[in-house]
Structure formats: C-alpha cells, structure tokens
Design a protein around this motif. Structure first.
Motif, PDB file in Angstrom:
ATOM      1  N   GLY A 154      54.410  53.453  60.503  1.00 54.26           N
ATOM      2  CA  GLY A 154      54.594  53.357  59.049  1.00 54.26           C
ATOM      3  C   GLY A 154      55.864  54.176  58.676  1.00 54.26           C
ATOM      4  N   VAL A 155      56.257  55.193  59.341  1.00 59.38           N
ATOM      5  CA  VAL A 155      57.225  56.091  58.989  1.00 59.38           C
ATOM      6  C   VAL A 155      58.501  55.347  59.136  1.00 59.38           C
ATOM      7  N   THR A 156      58.663  54.479  60.263  1.00 56.72           N
ATOM      8  CA  THR A 156      59.835  53.745  60.423  1.00 56.72           C
ATOM      9  C   THR A 156      59.789  52.384  59.924  1.00 56.72           C
TER      10      THR A 156
ATOM     11  N   HIS B   9      57.649  49.639  60.170  1.00 49.87           N
ATOM     12  CA  HIS B   9      57.322  48.714  61.063  1.00 49.87           C
ATOM     13  C   HIS B   9      56.046  48.132  60.601  1.00 49.87           C
ATOM     14  N   PHE B  10      55.090  49.094  60.435  1.00 52.95           N
ATOM     15  CA  PHE B  10      53.636  48.870  60.183  1.00 52.95           C
ATOM     16  C   PHE B  10      53.712  49.365  58.571  1.00 52.95           C
ATOM     17  N   THR B  11      53.838  48.213  57.555  1.00 56.09           N
ATOM     18  CA  THR B  11      53.515  48.392  56.176  1.00 56.09           C
ATOM     19  C   THR B  11      52.703  47.458  55.779  1.00 56.09           C
ATOM     20  N   GLY B  12      52.181  48.095  54.375  1.00 50.92           N
ATOM     21  CA  GLY B  12      51.246  47.049  54.047  1.00 50.92           C
ATOM     22  C   GLY B  12      49.632  47.614  53.971  1.00 50.92           C
ATOM     23  N   SER B  13      48.988  47.165  53.035  1.00 51.58           N
ATOM     24  CA  SER B  13      47.641  47.476  52.838  1.00 51.58           C
ATOM     25  C   SER B  13      46.795  47.435  53.967  1.00 51.58           C
ATOM     26  N   GLY B  14      46.666  46.698  54.704  1.00 53.46           N
ATOM     27  CA  GLY B  14      46.001  46.529  55.905  1.00 53.46           C
ATOM     28  C   GLY B  14      46.456  47.374  57.020  1.00 53.46           C
ATOM     29  N   TRP B  15      47.727  47.854  57.282  1.00 55.81           N
ATOM     30  CA  TRP B  15      48.110  48.826  58.076  1.00 55.81           C
ATOM     31  C   TRP B  15      47.592  50.461  57.605  1.00 55.81           C
ATOM     32  N   ASP B  16      47.656  50.423  56.343  1.00 57.49           N
ATOM     33  CA  ASP B  16      47.047  51.732  55.737  1.00 57.49           C
ATOM     34  C   ASP B  16      45.717  51.942  55.926  1.00 57.49           C
ATOM     35  N   THR B  17      45.102  50.702  55.834  1.00 52.14           N
ATOM     36  CA  THR B  17      43.566  50.730  56.136  1.00 52.14           C
ATOM     37  C   THR B  17      43.172  51.198  57.635  1.00 52.14           C
ATOM     38  N   ALA B  18      44.030  50.355  58.449  1.00 50.20           N
ATOM     39  CA  ALA B  18      43.849  50.731  59.857  1.00 50.20           C
ATOM     40  C   ALA B  18      44.201  52.245  60.174  1.00 50.20           C
ATOM     41  N   ARG B  19      45.215  52.714  59.518  1.00 44.50           N
ATOM     42  CA  ARG B  19      45.371  54.036  60.015  1.00 44.50           C
ATOM     43  C   ARG B  19      44.590  54.898  59.510  1.00 44.50           C
ATOM     44  N   TRP B  20      43.888  54.857  58.496  1.00 42.97           N
ATOM     45  CA  TRP B  20      42.743  55.744  57.939  1.00 42.97           C
ATOM     46  C   TRP B  20      41.496  55.344  58.958  1.00 42.97           C
ATOM     47  N   VAL B  21      41.447  54.341  59.221  1.00 45.43           N
ATOM     48  CA  VAL B  21      39.858  54.115  60.126  1.00 45.43           C
ATOM     49  C   VAL B  21      40.377  54.580  61.534  1.00 45.43           C
ATOM     50  N   VAL B  22      41.462  54.450  61.940  1.00 42.03           N
ATOM     51  CA  VAL B  22      41.829  55.059  63.325  1.00 42.03           C
ATOM     52  C   VAL B  22      41.986  56.670  63.416  1.00 42.03           C
ATOM     53  N   THR B  23      42.265  57.033  62.296  1.00 50.51           N
ATOM     54  CA  THR B  23      42.381  58.631  62.217  1.00 50.51           C
ATOM     55  C   THR B  23      40.974  59.282  61.973  1.00 50.51           C
ATOM     56  N   VAL B  24      40.170  58.652  61.283  1.00 52.99           N
ATOM     57  CA  VAL B  24      38.891  59.291  61.271  1.00 52.99           C
ATOM     58  C   VAL B  24      38.084  59.152  62.627  1.00 52.99           C
ATOM     59  N   LEU B  25      38.336  57.911  63.293  1.00 56.82           N
ATOM     60  CA  LEU B  25      37.773  57.694  64.609  1.00 56.82           C
ATOM     61  C   LEU B  25      38.193  58.673  65.723  1.00 56.82           C
ATOM     62  N   ALA B  26      39.697  59.118  65.465  1.00 47.30           N
ATOM     63  CA  ALA B  26      39.949  59.994  66.514  1.00 47.30           C
ATOM     64  C   ALA B  26      39.912  61.294  66.286  1.00 47.30           C
ATOM     65  N   LEU B  27      39.516  61.815  64.981  1.00 47.62           N
ATOM     66  CA  LEU B  27      38.959  63.148  64.591  1.00 47.62           C
ATOM     67  C   LEU B  27      37.632  63.103  65.187  1.00 47.62           C
ATOM     68  N   LEU B  28      36.735  62.100  64.932  1.00 46.32           N
ATOM     69  CA  LEU B  28      35.324  62.064  65.508  1.00 46.32           C
ATOM     70  C   LEU B  28      35.331  62.288  67.014  1.00 46.32           C
ATOM     71  N   VAL B  29      36.280  61.530  67.699  1.00 44.51           N
ATOM     72  CA  VAL B  29      36.140  61.591  69.295  1.00 44.51           C
ATOM     73  C   VAL B  29      36.733  62.855  69.463  1.00 44.51           C
ATOM     74  N   LEU B  30      37.690  63.328  68.992  1.00 45.24           N
ATOM     75  CA  LEU B  30      38.339  64.919  69.389  1.00 45.24           C
ATOM     76  C   LEU B  30      37.263  65.825  69.100  1.00 45.24           C
ATOM     77  N   VAL B  31      36.349  65.732  68.083  1.00 44.34           N
ATOM     78  CA  VAL B  31      35.290  66.948  67.628  1.00 44.34           C
ATOM     79  C   VAL B  31      34.245  66.826  69.000  1.00 44.34           C
ATOM     80  N   ALA B  32      34.001  65.427  69.122  1.00 39.58           N
ATOM     81  CA  ALA B  32      33.025  65.113  70.272  1.00 39.58           C
ATOM     82  C   ALA B  32      33.364  65.631  71.651  1.00 39.58           C
ATOM     83  N   ALA B  33      34.625  65.393  72.140  1.00 35.72           N
ATOM     84  CA  ALA B  33      35.058  65.639  73.288  1.00 35.72           C
ATOM     85  C   ALA B  33      35.196  67.256  73.160  1.00 35.72           C
ATOM     86  N   THR B  34      35.798  67.859  72.243  1.00 38.73           N
ATOM     87  CA  THR B  34      35.694  69.446  72.153  1.00 38.73           C
ATOM     88  C   THR B  34      34.367  70.051  72.498  1.00 38.73           C
TER      89      THR B  34
END
Length: 647
Positions: free
Chosen positions: A52-54, A56-81
C-alpha cells in the motif's frame, strides 16, 4: 577386535551422539515451524502494508484485506504469546526423591566425581535417592525446581537419581559399575541442542497438565484448556523424534561406559534384577499390610537385604549371591544410613500407598523387631473384628450363625465356620417359573417342588407303555451322554459357588469400600492443605522467604503408583477368615505371629510356618467344606469354640 582396541566403543559413542543431535534438531524444527506459523499472518500483513505504501496494492479491496489480516495477525500473536508463556512458566514434573547433601554422603559424591573424571564427562550437580530399583539423570534447572537443589554448584548439570535399594544390596564396586552408563549421559545432556530440545518437550508436557491445576477460575481454565490442546498437537509432532533422541543419548552413554568396570557391570546387572524382585516382594507382601494399618516400616532398604538373603537361601538359582555380603556395602558411603533409610521408607509409603508426608499419631514408624506384634497381630485382630461386624449386620435370617450368635458366645471361629458351611450353602435354590408357558393348559401346570410325583415303575405299566418309555429313556440317555461330553470342559472351568460366602464377601467388600473412601477423603483434604501451603510458600518466595517443598502427583493426590489392583470379594473373605483362624491359634494354641521376608505376615506354630493353612481356608470359603480346616485345627490344638480377643 573393537572390544580390544577400543575403536568400536568410540565409533558407537559417536554414532549415538550424532543420532541424538540430529533428533534434537528435528524437535527444534517442530518448534521453529510452530513459530513460523504464528508469525505468518504478521508477515502477510507487513507485505500488504508495504504494497500500500509503494502504491502496488491500492483500492478498497486491499484496504479490507489489510484490516482483516491485521486483526488475524494480532489474534494469532496474542495466542502464540499465551502459549509461549504457559510453556515457559509451567512447572515440569519432578520425581519425588530424597535429596542428599554432600555433607550427608561425601564418599558417595567423591565416588561419582571420580567416575565422571574417568569417563571424561561433567559431574552431576547433585545426588538424590528414590525408593525404586532404577537410576537416571533428571534436569532440575527450571526455576520451579530451585528448592529441590541442594547446592548452587553446577546449576546447568542434571541431578543423579539413584535407587535406594541399590545402596543397601550392592557392593561399592557393583554400584560404580551400574552408575557408569548413567553418569556418562551428562556429556550429551550438556550439548546445547539436546538441552534445548529437552526443555521444549518438558515444557509442552507441563503445559498439557496445566488445565488440571486446582484453583483456576472458569475463564482461566478455558484458556488453559486451549493452550493444552495446542501443546498436545506439538507433542504428537515431536514425540517420535524425542524418543529417538533419548535412545541415542542412552546408546552414547552405554558405549562410553564400556571403558570403566565393564566386567563388573555384567555381574552387577544380575544383582539389579535380583534387587528388583526382592524390592517388589518386600513392598507388596511386607510393607503394604503395615501401611494399611497406619504404620510404615522405617527400614525398608535394610529389609531388602534380609529378603534377598532369604531368597538366596530358598532358591538354588540365587545361591552364592549372599556370599557377597562380606564385602563393603554401598550404604557405607553415607554418613547416617539409618536416617536416609527412614526418609526413603517414608517416601515409599507416600508414593505407593498415599500416606501422609510427616509421621503422626495415626501414621507412625515401626521397627522390624516390632513388626509381628505391632502389625501382624493387630492386622489379624482388625480383620477378625471386621468379619464379625459384617456377620452381625447380616441379621438372624438364613443362618444359625447370624447376628443372634446361636453358635458360641462372642466372636468365635465356630461361628464363622458354621456360617460358611451351613446347609443352605451346599444346595442353592433354583428359581421356579411362577407362570406356565402360553400353550400349557391350567391342569398341566408343573407340580410344586414339594408335590413332585414319584417316577413311574416298569411293573405298573403295560408292555407297550414300558417299551415306549424304554425307547424314550434310551433317547434321553444318549442325549444326556452327548450333552455331558460337550459340557465336560465347561464344568471343569466353573468356579465353585457358595451362597453364604458370596453374601459375606459382598458385605465385606462394601464395608472396606466405605473405609477406603473415608481414607481417600482424608488424603485428598491433606493434599489440598499442602497445595494451599505451597501457594503461600510461593508468595513468600517472591518476598525472599525460603519456600517449602511440596510433592504432589500429576494426576491428583498420592499414591502415584498403587501396588495392587482392587481385590475380589472372595479374596477379601479368604483373608479375613485366615485372620480369624490365626487369632484363634494365637489365643488358644502355642502359635505366635511372625514375619516372613518374602511372604509377609505368617503364623508360626511350633517355630515353623503354617504353610498348609491357605488351601484349607479356600476349601471352606469356596466349597463350604469345613472338614480340612477342622482337621488342621484339631492337629494344631486350636479350640474354635473359644472367643478370641479383638481390637
């Protein structure tokens, strides 16, 4: 050739060490894959944000994907911790042992260090004793096990755990030879990869047991259960590699130890098997009856020597083993062998019976010289009292030996014999159909048992009727013969049936079950109290106070290793009837309670064991036949009609 030159030992040791290291790396790869899986959503999120910064991944679809993956990453990191914290902080299982400080066994520590120098391996950090016939190295570097360490030296080295029966039965040279392969395992244990793999496996094993810890609220228990499931998955993934790693470590230690006392070790292995047999016999036949009476033998390890000496006297295969007793025993390496023996005896009672951790009014030690009077006689009289208590509760109906005590006054052996050999026990009643078959006419009802007609006679019949009956009888006889042939084997396998004995055995089992439930409730209450004191000790540890060492089982209150499965009602009844016979023999004849080192409590008549009493009691209990027992009583001069003294 290899055995002479020593090249074979070097090659075998190198092969075992390499195999252990490769398996340790495989275990660590499982940990690495789990860590990579935990950070994978975070890596994907980083890639999406970078795109997104560069631009290459622009648009509402990529924004939604970023938010979903971010939330999933946070949940997985909390569980792994959470999983990592639980695995790191969970307390690994530690074997209950008696710790030996160097001041209590300086010669033993010196022997182990000299052995480590000869093997060119690091010396163990400490030495501990266990009431078992085995020896191993145990890692106690976890912070939860700091209280178990007797010395601050060598914190990274494992603790050498030695079976206490070895110290009393083996000679010094034999003990050195047996410990050589175990001490040689300290070199592979010091390897960083093997040590890390072992810590990871122990942490997973401890995390699986966290949900069973008492004191967790529902929310924390739910989270611990989820962590436990993840730990189980990881354990299954690395179980095979961990097993092969330990085999490689054992192979490397065994090959390295061949350079030290190899010939003596071959002879010492025979003593290991003999010590195991004597220790098992001593626990199940001698110590267990005392534990059930609330007494614990204070010198179990010394009893092993007596038991194995008796075995050597009886068994020609063990002949010559007792001649070793003239050499220096390994227990001489201890400063105070009696104190150590008492501590390991108390620990054995905790592990195998679930006794209290400290002596008390209901849990006191007993010396071997006091065992016949304090344990054997008391056990017999307690069992006899329980037997008469059950007879009192059965009621007067059904037997002259019921609660009315029509046979004899007071608790007599005659009362027991009369109850088990009553006429109703010889011929059990068979159920009679109360209703006729649907196609049976009312006038064809089967006659009552008391109104059965007499069989017809041939001289009252006509010739045709007699011939017809003869034909039918021939057919029935052939059928009976065939049925008898087919059921011959089944009748041989049928167990004898004594209704009076079955009823008495059921009542005895119920009473003993209630007593055992009450005892287990007391043990559970003591375990909860100890757990509470352990938690308070941990709080004191954080404030600087020394914590108390509390040993608890992984599956709940002790015992961890019950010695015997539950006994059947018939076995219980036979034991109680035998106890009643022994009480009568002690009170009315020239008999005394005794101790047999291999068979436990025994009756001594005229200075000899009454070895022929058991089959006669079984004949009474199983068949309802009192004659063999009565002949034995008459021969030994026992008067069964005299009341016995109960507890």
């Amino acid at each position: 050739m290899y055995g002479v030159s020593g090249t074979g030992s070097v090659v075998g040791e190198e092969w075992g060490a390499r195999a252990a290291r490769s398996r340790a790396l495989a275990v660590l790869r499982v940990r690495g894959r789990a860590l990579g899986l935990a950070v994978l959503p975070s890596a994907v999120a980083v890639v999406l944000y970078a795109g997104g910064v560069t631009g290459h991944f622009t648009g509402s679809g990529w924004d939604t994907a970023r938010w979903v993956v971010t939330v999933l990453a946070l949940l997985v990191l909390v569980a792994a911790t959470a999983v990592s914290l639980v695995v790191a902080r969970a307390r690994p299982a530690a074997t209950p042992t008696v710790e030996l400080a160097e001041t209590a066994a300086p010669d033993l520590y010196r022997l182990v260090r000299d052995l480590a120098d000869r093997l060119d391996v690091p010396a163990p950090a400490a030495i501990a004793l266990t009431p078992d016939c085995d020896s191993w190295l145990e890692d106690r570097t976890h912070r939860a096990h700091r209280a178990l360490r007797t010395s601050a030296d060598g914190d990274g080295a494992p603790v050498l755990v030695i079976g206490s029966p070895f110290l009393w039965w083996m000679r010094v040279g034999e003990l050195r030879a047996v410990l050589a392969p175990v001490v040689a395992g300290t070199r592979p244990a010091a390897h960083p990869d093997i040590a890390a793999a072992r810590r990871f496996v122990r942490g997973l094993d401890a995390a699986v047991a966290v949900p069973a810890n008492p004191g967790l609220d529902p929310l924390r228990r739910f989270g611990a259960g989820a962590v436990g499931q993840v730990a189980r998955v990881l354990l299954r993934a690395c179980r095979g590699h961990a097993s092969e790693m330990e085999r490689g470590v054992a192979a490397a230690g065994s090959e390295r130890a061949q350079a030290v006392d190899y010939g003596v070790r071959i002879v010492a292995q025979e003593q290991v098997g003999l010590a195991y047999a004597g220790w098992d016999r001593l626990l199940t036949r001698v110590a267990l009856p005392a534990w059930r009476m609330g007494r614990w033998p204070a010198k179990l390890d010394a009893g092993v020597v007596s038991a194995l000496t008796e075995l050597s006297r009886r068994d020609r295969l063990a002949d010559g083993f007792s001649s070793r007793l003239g050499e220096r025993p390994a227990c001489d390496l201890l400063e105070e062998p009696g104190v150590v023996d008492e501590a390991t005896s108390l620990l054995a009672a905790r592990l195998f019976h679930g006794g209290p951790a400290e002596p008390g009014p209901d849990w006191s030690p007993v010396e071997w010289s006091q065992y016949p009077e304090e344990v054997v006689d008391r056990k017999w009289r307690t069992d006899a009292a329980r037997l008469h208590q059950v007879l009192d509760g059965l009621g007067p109906a059904g037997s002259a030996a019921g609660s009315g005590r029509a046979v004899g006054d007071g608790p007599t052996l005659t009362r027991v014999i009369a109850h088990l050999s009553s006429e109703q026990a010889s011929e059990p009643e068979k159920p009679v159909d109360a209703c006729p078959a649907p196609d049976t006419a009312p006038d064809e009802l089967p006659p009552a048992p008391g109104d059965a007609p007499a069989p017809a006679r041939y001289d009252d019949m006509s010739a045709d009727e007699g011939a017809e009956v003869g034909v039918h009888e021939d057919v029935h006889e052939d059928a009976d013969d065939s049925d008898a042939d087919e059921g011959a084997d089944d009748s041989d396998d049928e167990e004898p049936f004594n209704p009076a004995a079955e009823e008495l055995a059921g009542a005895l089992s119920a009473l003993l079950a209630r007593e055992e439930a009450a005892r287990e409730a007391r043990v559970a209450a003591a375990a909860l109290s100890a757990e509470a004191s352990a938690r308070s000790a941990e709080k004191d540890d954080r404030s600087g106070a020394a914590p108390a060492v509390v040993v608890s089982g992984p599956d709940g209150p002790l015992p961890l290793f019950p010695l015997q499965p539950p006994r059947s009602g018939r076995d219980l009844l036979a034991d109680h009837v035998t106890a009643m016979v022994c009480c009568a023999a002690v009170d009315t004849a020239e008999a005394v309670p005794g101790l047999d080192w291999l068979d436990g409590p025994t009756l001594m008549v005229g200075g000899e064991r009454a070895a022929d009493l058991g089959p006669r009691v079984l004949a009474l209990v199983e068949d309802g036949d009192p004659e063999p027992l009565r002949l034995w009583l008459a021969r030994t001069g026992v008067r069964p009609e005299k009341p016995v003294r109960l507890v």
